[in-house]
Write an enzyme that holds these catalytic residues in place. Structure first.
Site, mmCIF file in Angstrom:
data_model
loop_
_atom_site.group_PDB
_atom_site.id
_atom_site.type_symbol
_atom_site.label_atom_id
_atom_site.label_comp_id
_atom_site.label_asym_id
_atom_site.label_seq_id
_atom_site.Cartn_x
_atom_site.Cartn_y
_atom_site.Cartn_z
ATOM 1 N N GLU A 158 11.815 -3.103 20.436
ATOM 2 C CA GLU A 158 13.013 -2.660 21.155
ATOM 3 C C GLU A 158 14.221 -2.583 20.240
ATOM 4 O O GLU A 158 14.396 -3.426 19.368
ATOM 5 C CB GLU A 158 13.399 -3.707 22.209
ATOM 6 C CG GLU A 158 12.505 -3.790 23.375
ATOM 7 C CD GLU A 158 13.000 -4.863 24.345
ATOM 8 O OE1 GLU A 158 12.158 -5.564 24.881
ATOM 9 O OE2 GLU A 158 14.224 -4.997 24.549
ATOM 10 N N CYS A 196 8.016 -13.143 18.181
ATOM 11 C CA CYS A 196 8.794 -14.181 17.496
ATOM 12 C C CYS A 196 8.044 -15.493 17.662
ATOM 13 O O CYS A 196 7.367 -15.710 18.662
ATOM 14 C CB CYS A 196 10.180 -14.295 18.136
ATOM 15 S SG CYS A 196 11.275 -15.480 17.326
ATOM 16 N N CYS A 235 12.196 -20.307 21.572
ATOM 17 C CA CYS A 235 13.368 -20.672 22.391
ATOM 18 C C CYS A 235 13.009 -20.507 23.872
ATOM 19 O O CYS A 235 12.429 -19.503 24.280
ATOM 20 C CB CYS A 235 14.578 -19.813 22.026
ATOM 21 S SG CYS A 235 15.100 -20.053 20.320
ATOM 22 N N CYS A 283 14.094 -17.321 26.061
ATOM 23 C CA CYS A 283 14.000 -16.002 25.444
ATOM 24 C C CYS A 283 12.652 -15.333 25.709
ATOM 25 O O CYS A 283 11.599 -15.941 25.541
ATOM 26 C CB CYS A 283 14.220 -16.148 23.931
ATOM 27 S SG CYS A 283 14.153 -14.575 23.069
ATOM 28 N N GLY A 322 12.828 -11.297 17.350
ATOM 29 C CA GLY A 322 12.489 -11.824 16.022
ATOM 30 C C GLY A 322 13.573 -12.699 15.439
ATOM 31 O O GLY A 322 14.717 -12.673 15.869
ATOM 32 N N SER A 363 22.881 -19.345 16.620
ATOM 33 C CA SER A 363 22.565 -19.603 18.029
ATOM 34 C C SER A 363 22.599 -21.109 18.227
ATOM 35 O O SER A 363 21.693 -21.818 17.810
ATOM 36 C CB SER A 363 21.184 -19.047 18.369
ATOM 37 O OG SER A 363 21.196 -17.654 18.211
ATOM 38 N N HIS A 409 23.899 -23.016 21.381
ATOM 39 C CA HIS A 409 23.389 -23.241 22.747
ATOM 40 C C HIS A 409 23.437 -24.681 23.251
ATOM 41 O O HIS A 409 23.010 -24.949 24.374
ATOM 42 C CB HIS A 409 21.963 -22.709 22.914
ATOM 43 C CG HIS A 409 21.806 -21.266 22.546
ATOM 44 N ND1 HIS A 409 22.751 -20.312 22.811
ATOM 45 C CD2 HIS A 409 20.783 -20.614 21.912
ATOM 46 C CE1 HIS A 409 22.325 -19.140 22.369
ATOM 47 N NE2 HIS A 409 21.158 -19.286 21.807
ATOM 48 N N ASN A 448 20.733 -14.816 30.447
ATOM 49 C CA ASN A 448 20.121 -13.685 31.126
ATOM 50 C C ASN A 448 18.795 -14.190 31.690
ATOM 51 O O ASN A 448 17.888 -14.479 30.916
ATOM 52 C CB ASN A 448 19.839 -12.623 30.063
ATOM 53 C CG ASN A 448 20.184 -11.259 30.529
ATOM 54 O OD1 ASN A 448 19.949 -10.899 31.672
ATOM 55 N ND2 ASN A 448 20.727 -10.475 29.616
HETATM 56 N N1 SAH Z 1 16.374 -15.122 16.413
HETATM 57 C C1 SAH Z 1 17.782 -14.866 16.344
HETATM 58 C C2 SAH Z 1 18.223 -13.535 16.917
HETATM 59 C C3 SAH Z 1 17.624 -13.065 18.200
HETATM 60 S S1 SAH Z 1 18.288 -13.359 19.767
HETATM 61 C C4 SAH Z 1 18.547 -15.983 16.990
HETATM 62 O O1 SAH Z 1 17.926 -16.873 17.560
HETATM 63 O O2 SAH Z 1 19.765 -16.015 16.882
HETATM 64 C C5 SAH Z 1 20.006 -13.018 19.840
HETATM 65 C C6 SAH Z 1 20.735 -14.026 20.716
HETATM 66 O O3 SAH Z 1 20.380 -13.886 22.111
HETATM 67 C C7 SAH Z 1 20.436 -15.469 20.342
HETATM 68 O O4 SAH Z 1 21.619 -16.210 20.386
HETATM 69 C C8 SAH Z 1 19.490 -15.891 21.449
HETATM 70 O O5 SAH Z 1 19.456 -17.282 21.575
HETATM 71 C C9 SAH Z 1 20.085 -15.168 22.632
HETATM 72 N N2 SAH Z 1 19.183 -15.013 23.789
HETATM 73 C C10 SAH Z 1 17.864 -14.782 23.809
HETATM 74 N N3 SAH Z 1 17.399 -14.684 25.076
HETATM 75 C C11 SAH Z 1 18.468 -14.846 25.871
HETATM 76 C C12 SAH Z 1 18.638 -14.874 27.285
HETATM 77 N N4 SAH Z 1 17.623 -14.699 28.121
HETATM 78 N N5 SAH Z 1 19.892 -15.063 27.755
HETATM 79 C C13 SAH Z 1 20.940 -15.230 26.918
HETATM 80 N N6 SAH Z 1 20.837 -15.230 25.585
HETATM 81 C C14 SAH Z 1 19.614 -15.052 25.061
#
Ligand code: SAH
Length: 353
Positions: free
Chosen positions: A94, A114, A118, A121, A161, A216, A218, A292
């Site tokens: 994507e 990936c 997390c 995700c 990723g 990230s 969180h 999300n």
């Molecule tokens: N692997 C990298 C980049 C990918 S995700 C990373 O972890 O930073 C990009 C961002 O979106 C990251 O901060 C990730 O934690 C966040 N993310 C992933 N899924 C999400 C979700 N369902 N809701 C909100 N943020 C999300």
């Protein structure tokens, strides 16, 4: 037969060497490079300024990565476009195109799947399939610029990723994307987001690029962070934040901290105050993202009031914080969801036409 060369992944110098090996003149490299990285050619036949002999020799010894759009979703709200691209081996990835006042931004994937795990995700639900090549990352930007007919000015490595888990390809990609002779995208307009792989962050600082590093985060406590992000078991908060300090010291670039707000998990006023304490003196900026919801996970988005209260506490403590504007709310929201729903429709990756 020797394997064909992935021509779009070569630097100008590497391309010169390959052409000389093929018995061509060195100066041809510049022309070929321009067709690949500026005119965004999709196959060798489009390179009409090259002699036919050279074109067929290139086709014999090299291959040209060109992603095929398998699905495109356009948001009726803000024009955001989500592309599902097919790769040569049948896998799909994507990429997202977003329009802002400051220009057009593309969010690219760096891996198929990936392995970071997390909890919130969607990209990680089926684990890692493989790393993307340099040309597969470049072509997400190139194809989108060609398909929209509009210049891409910003690129974020925030799709599926973990960029620092595909380190060498990602760094080469950054050089090709921002070097001369290509799309001329400024390093300052590029953001690399990581879950916090400390050795990779330290190595990246030494590349002395002018890109923005986004971490990230969180969570403001190790225990909560470890529950949300398995990578936090390897690297604790103090170590990750030290690496951010180093990135700023070496590059002069302010780090962005991403914080996805999950109701009842990491969104209390106490967590906001702890976060402010943690980030004091770091010269960073916090990007708050209401989580999300992903169908496979039980996490619930924080209420708008909780998000505002969280932001207010950070700002009162002197930490700049913005709430990320949700783009493309009406099309498959979170990272990795479009690919998953495509796979679930029974269109297995290798069954793609
Ligand atoms: N692997 C990298 C980049 C990918 S995700 C990373 O972890 O930073 C990009 C961002 O979106 C990251 O901060 C990730 O934690 C966040 N993310 C992933 N899924 C999400 C979700 N369902 N809701 C909100 N943020 C999300």
């Amino acid at each position: 037969m020797t394997e064909k060369i992935d021509i779009k992944s070569l630097t100008m110098e590497e391309l010169e060497q390959e052409l000389v090996k093929l018995g061509e003149k060195k100066f041809r490299a510049k022309q070929v490079y321009q067709w690949l990285h500026e005119k965004l050619a999709e196959d060798f036949d489009q390179m009409t300024s090259l002699p036919l002999g050279l074109r067929s020799s290139l086709g014999e010894h090299c291959f040209l990565t060109s992603l095929k759009p398998v699905q495109v979703q356009v948001s009726g709200i803000d024009g955001t476009r989500k592309y599902l691209f097919g790769l040569a081996d049948g896998h799909v990835i994507e990429s997202v195109w977003m329009q802002y006042r400051h220009g057009n931004s593309v969010c690219i994937s760096t891996q198929v799947g990936c392995r970071m795990g997390c909890r919130f995700c969607a990209s990680t639900l089926d684990g890692l399939v493989r790393n993307l090549t340099v040309s597969e990352m470049l072509d997400q930007v190139y194809r989108i610029q060609a398909l929209t007919g509009q210049r891409v000015s910003h690129v974020v490595l925030m799709g599926s990723g973990e960029p620092l888990d595909n380190y060498d390809h990602v760094v080469k990609f950054l050089h090709l994307l921002t070097g001369s002779g290509g799309l001329n995208i400024s390093q300052r307009n590029i953001t690399l987001s990581t879950c916090g792989i400390v050795p990779g962050m330290r190595r990246l600082a030494q590349e002395k690029l002018q890109i923005t590093l986004a971490l990230s985060l969180h969570a403001s406590r190790d225990q909560v962070r470890r529950e949300l992000m398995p990578v936090a078991r390897r690297f604790g908060l103090s170590e990750v934040l030290d690496a951010c300090r180093e990135y700023f010291a070496v590059t002069g670039r302010r780090v962005t901290f991403e914080y996805s707000l999950v109701a009842g998990v990491n969104d209390s006023p106490g967590e906001a105050r702890a976060l402010a304490g943690l980030l004091a003196g770091l010269h960073g900026h916090v990007n708050l993202i209401p989580v999300n919801p992903v169908r496979e996970r039980e996490f619930v988005q924080s209420s708008p009031a909780a998000v505002r209260a969280f932001q207010k506490i950070l700002e009162e403590q002197g930490i700049p914080a913005t709430v990320r504007r949700e783009m493309g709310r009406d099309i498959q929201g979170a990272c990795g969801q479009l690919r998953r729903s495509y796979l679930e429709q029974g269109m297995g990756e290798n069954g793609m036409s």
